[in-house]
Design a protein around this motif. Structure first.
Motif, PDB file in Angstrom:
ATOM      1  N   ALA A  38     -36.215   6.796 -34.606  1.00 47.34           N
ATOM      2  CA  ALA A  38     -36.127   8.253 -34.596  1.00 47.34           C
ATOM      3  C   ALA A  38     -34.992   8.770 -33.714  1.00 47.34           C
ATOM      4  O   ALA A  38     -34.418   9.832 -33.979  1.00 47.34           O
ATOM      5  N   THR A  39     -34.657   8.028 -32.682  1.00 47.00           N
ATOM      6  CA  THR A  39     -33.642   8.498 -31.719  1.00 47.00           C
ATOM      7  C   THR A  39     -32.309   7.771 -31.838  1.00 47.00           C
ATOM      8  O   THR A  39     -31.374   8.098 -31.114  1.00 47.00           O
ATOM      9  N   GLY A  40     -32.219   6.804 -32.725  1.00 48.68           N
ATOM     10  CA  GLY A  40     -30.994   6.018 -32.827  1.00 48.68           C
ATOM     11  C   GLY A  40     -30.884   4.954 -31.756  1.00 48.68           C
ATOM     12  O   GLY A  40     -29.828   4.331 -31.597  1.00 48.68           O
ATOM     13  N   GLY A  41     -31.988   4.719 -31.047  1.00 51.03           N
ATOM     14  CA  GLY A  41     -31.958   3.752 -29.958  1.00 51.03           C
ATOM     15  C   GLY A  41     -31.954   2.305 -30.410  1.00 51.03           C
ATOM     16  O   GLY A  41     -31.710   1.401 -29.609  1.00 51.03           O
ATOM     17  N   VAL A  47     -28.356  -4.157 -31.438  1.00 55.12           N
ATOM     18  CA  VAL A  47     -27.170  -4.738 -32.060  1.00 55.12           C
ATOM     19  C   VAL A  47     -26.010  -4.818 -31.073  1.00 55.12           C
ATOM     20  O   VAL A  47     -25.268  -5.799 -31.040  1.00 55.12           O
ATOM     21  N   THR A  48     -25.884  -3.758 -30.246  1.00 54.73           N
ATOM     22  CA  THR A  48     -24.739  -3.683 -29.343  1.00 54.73           C
ATOM     23  C   THR A  48     -24.993  -4.313 -27.981  1.00 54.73           C
ATOM     24  O   THR A  48     -24.039  -4.533 -27.223  1.00 54.73           O
ATOM     25  N   ALA A  49     -26.239  -4.609 -27.661  1.00 51.31           N
ATOM     26  CA  ALA A  49     -26.542  -5.188 -26.344  1.00 51.31           C
ATOM     27  C   ALA A  49     -25.903  -6.570 -26.215  1.00 51.31           C
ATOM     28  O   ALA A  49     -25.912  -7.354 -27.173  1.00 51.31           O
ATOM     29  N   PRO A  50     -25.352  -6.881 -25.062  1.00 48.35           N
ATOM     30  CA  PRO A  50     -24.782  -8.221 -24.861  1.00 48.35           C
ATOM     31  C   PRO A  50     -25.846  -9.298 -25.016  1.00 48.35           C
ATOM     32  O   PRO A  50     -27.023  -9.074 -24.718  1.00 48.35           O
ATOM     33  N   ALA A  51     -25.417 -10.452 -25.471  1.00 50.72           N
ATOM     34  CA  ALA A  51     -26.356 -11.559 -25.643  1.00 50.72           C
ATOM     35  C   ALA A  51     -27.025 -11.924 -24.325  1.00 50.72           C
ATOM     36  O   ALA A  51     -28.205 -12.295 -24.295  1.00 50.72           O
ATOM     37  N   MET A 103     -35.457  -9.132 -15.140  1.00 50.64           N
ATOM     38  CA  MET A 103     -35.500  -7.876 -15.895  1.00 50.64           C
ATOM     39  C   MET A 103     -34.511  -6.872 -15.329  1.00 50.64           C
ATOM     40  O   MET A 103     -33.841  -6.144 -16.077  1.00 50.64           O
ATOM     41  N   LYS A 104     -34.398  -6.808 -14.015  1.00 43.27           N
ATOM     42  CA  LYS A 104     -33.445  -5.903 -13.368  1.00 43.27           C
ATOM     43  C   LYS A 104     -32.017  -6.247 -13.780  1.00 43.27           C
ATOM     44  O   LYS A 104     -31.227  -5.355 -14.092  1.00 43.27           O
ATOM     45  N   TRP A 105     -31.688  -7.536 -13.805  1.00 41.98           N
ATOM     46  CA  TRP A 105     -30.352  -7.949 -14.220  1.00 41.98           C
ATOM     47  C   TRP A 105     -30.101  -7.609 -15.687  1.00 41.98           C
ATOM     48  O   TRP A 105     -29.001  -7.236 -16.069  1.00 41.98           O
ATOM     49  N   GLY A 106     -31.133  -7.729 -16.514  1.00 36.29           N
ATOM     50  CA  GLY A 106     -30.986  -7.366 -17.913  1.00 36.29           C
ATOM     51  C   GLY A 106     -30.755  -5.877 -18.102  1.00 36.29           C
ATOM     52  O   GLY A 106     -29.907  -5.462 -18.909  1.00 36.29           O
ATOM     53  N   LEU A 107     -31.486  -5.054 -17.343  1.00 33.28           N
ATOM     54  CA  LEU A 107     -31.333  -3.601 -17.453  1.00 33.28           C
ATOM     55  C   LEU A 107     -29.984  -3.130 -16.923  1.00 33.28           C
ATOM     56  O   LEU A 107     -29.506  -2.060 -17.301  1.00 33.28           O
ATOM     57  N   ASP A 108     -29.363  -3.921 -16.052  1.00 34.95           N
ATOM     58  CA  ASP A 108     -28.014  -3.590 -15.596  1.00 34.95           C
ATOM     59  C   ASP A 108     -26.993  -3.741 -16.722  1.00 34.95           C
ATOM     60  O   ASP A 108     -25.881  -3.210 -16.640  1.00 34.95           O
ATOM     61  N   ARG A 109     -27.364  -4.461 -17.793  1.00 38.90           N
ATOM     62  CA  ARG A 109     -26.445  -4.750 -18.891  1.00 38.90           C
ATOM     63  C   ARG A 109     -26.815  -4.033 -20.181  1.00 38.90           C
ATOM     64  O   ARG A 109     -26.080  -4.111 -21.170  1.00 38.90           O
ATOM     65  N   SER A 110     -27.976  -3.369 -20.212  1.00 35.09           N
ATOM     66  CA  SER A 110     -28.422  -2.724 -21.441  1.00 35.09           C
ATOM     67  C   SER A 110     -29.262  -1.499 -21.094  1.00 35.09           C
ATOM     68  O   SER A 110     -29.348  -1.105 -19.930  1.00 35.09           O
ATOM     69  N   ASP A 111     -29.904  -0.900 -22.114  1.00 29.77           N
ATOM     70  CA  ASP A 111     -30.672   0.330 -21.906  1.00 29.77           C
ATOM     71  C   ASP A 111     -32.172   0.039 -21.822  1.00 29.77           C
ATOM     72  O   ASP A 111     -32.639  -1.059 -22.148  1.00 29.77           O
TER      73      ASP A 111
END
Length: 300
Positions: free
Chosen positions: A52-55, A60-64, A182-190
């Motif tokens: 609904a929000t395009g999130g 697709v765009t998040a780094p591996a 998880m903190k390190w992952g959130l530093d790289r994505s939303d």
């Protein structure tokens, strides 16, 4: 109050609401049914919100690297959850719960300082200790009925007790590592991508566990039970998102500390929803934990 800290407190409330609502389910709803439904429904909710929000573009765009970190965090927390429930069934509920919570608060603060460059002021440290003490008073020895294995006198009791405490300590270590990852992952994505990834991986693990154990048969119960399960799953989805939002916008240590106040909110909700009675330990523990929470919030 900053949004990150507010989200951490909302996580504590949502976790408490999840547990209290699940407590109202009939015995036909076994724990494996409940937690599997929670993770599957929450994953569907995040998919709908993303569509609904395009999130969903974040997947697709998040780094591996971010996707791998989210998956690793989900694995660590899920395994930690299994170990935690094993610890409760092996040792005393109160002793295991307080050991896990107290060590988790301490290790999270230390991990934030050592690996994330966070700082812990004296006011926040005192508040964290207050929350840990409040949880101990709420759940300490003699406050909660021990499991049958731990309560039986005679042979094997000390070993089972120490095994439970050891498993609780292991849970705290796994959850702390999961917090960092998880903190390190959130530093790289939303946040939405992180919430969906962590929850969908956990859902896959729980489904695999249910399939392996032959627990996939749906329980026979009435519509009210299914409605309560859906409401509980909604609270669970809120707890997942608020946790990740807090972790993305506040320090890891403060997020873990504030979220650890969940037993206090659960106790207050249990009084209203489940008509449980408060004893002097519950009142004292809640007062100490609430004071500690206010100190952590005030420590800007």
């Amino acid at each position: 109050m900053p949004l990150g800290e507010l989200a951490a407190l909302l996580n504590a409330v949502a976790c408490a609401a999840t547990g209290v609502t699940a407590k109202t389910l009939s015995p036909a709803m076994r724990p494996v049914h409940v937690i599997t439904a929670h993770t599957v429904i929450a994953s569907a909710v995040f998919l709908i919100i993303g569509a609904a929000t395009g999130g969903l573009d974040g997947l697709v765009t998040a780094p591996a690297a971010a996707l791998l970190l989210f998956s690793a965090a989900a694995l660590l927390n899920t395994v930690g959850g299994f170990i935690f429930f094993t610890a409760i069934s092996t040792g005393s509920v109160g002793g295991t719960y307080t050991t896990t919570t107290g060590l988790y608060i301490l290790l999270s603060l230390l991990a934030g300082v050592l690996f994330l460059g966070e700082t812990v002021g004296p006011l926040a440290a005192v508040g964290a200790a207050g929350i840990a003490c409040g949880v101990y008073i709420l759940n300490g020895p003699g406050r909660i009925t021990q499991t049958r294995a731990a309560a039986q006198p005679g042979r094997g009791r000390p070993s089972k007790l120490f095994t439970g405490l050891g498993l609780g300590a292991g849970t705290a270590v796994l959850w702390t590592i999961g917090l960092l990852v998880m903190k390190w992952g959130l530093d790289r994505s939303d946040v939405l991508t992180g919430s969906f990834m962590r929850n969908s991986v956990a859902a896959s693990l729980y489904l695999a566990y249910a399939l392996a154990g032959g627990r996939v048969q749906l329980p026979r119960t009435d519509r009210r039970d299914w409605l309560k399960l859906a409401v509980s799953a909604g609270f669970f989805a809120s707890s997942v998102f608020s946790w990740n939002y807090a972790l993305a916008h506040a320090s890891a240590g403060k997020t873990a500390v504030l979220a650890s106040a969940s037993p206090v909110f659960a106790m207050l909700m249990a009084v209203v929803v489940l008509r449980e009675r408060l004893n002097r330990f519950a009142v004292a523990g809640a007062a100490v934990a609430i004071a500690g929470t206010l100190l952590v919030v005030a420590a800007q």
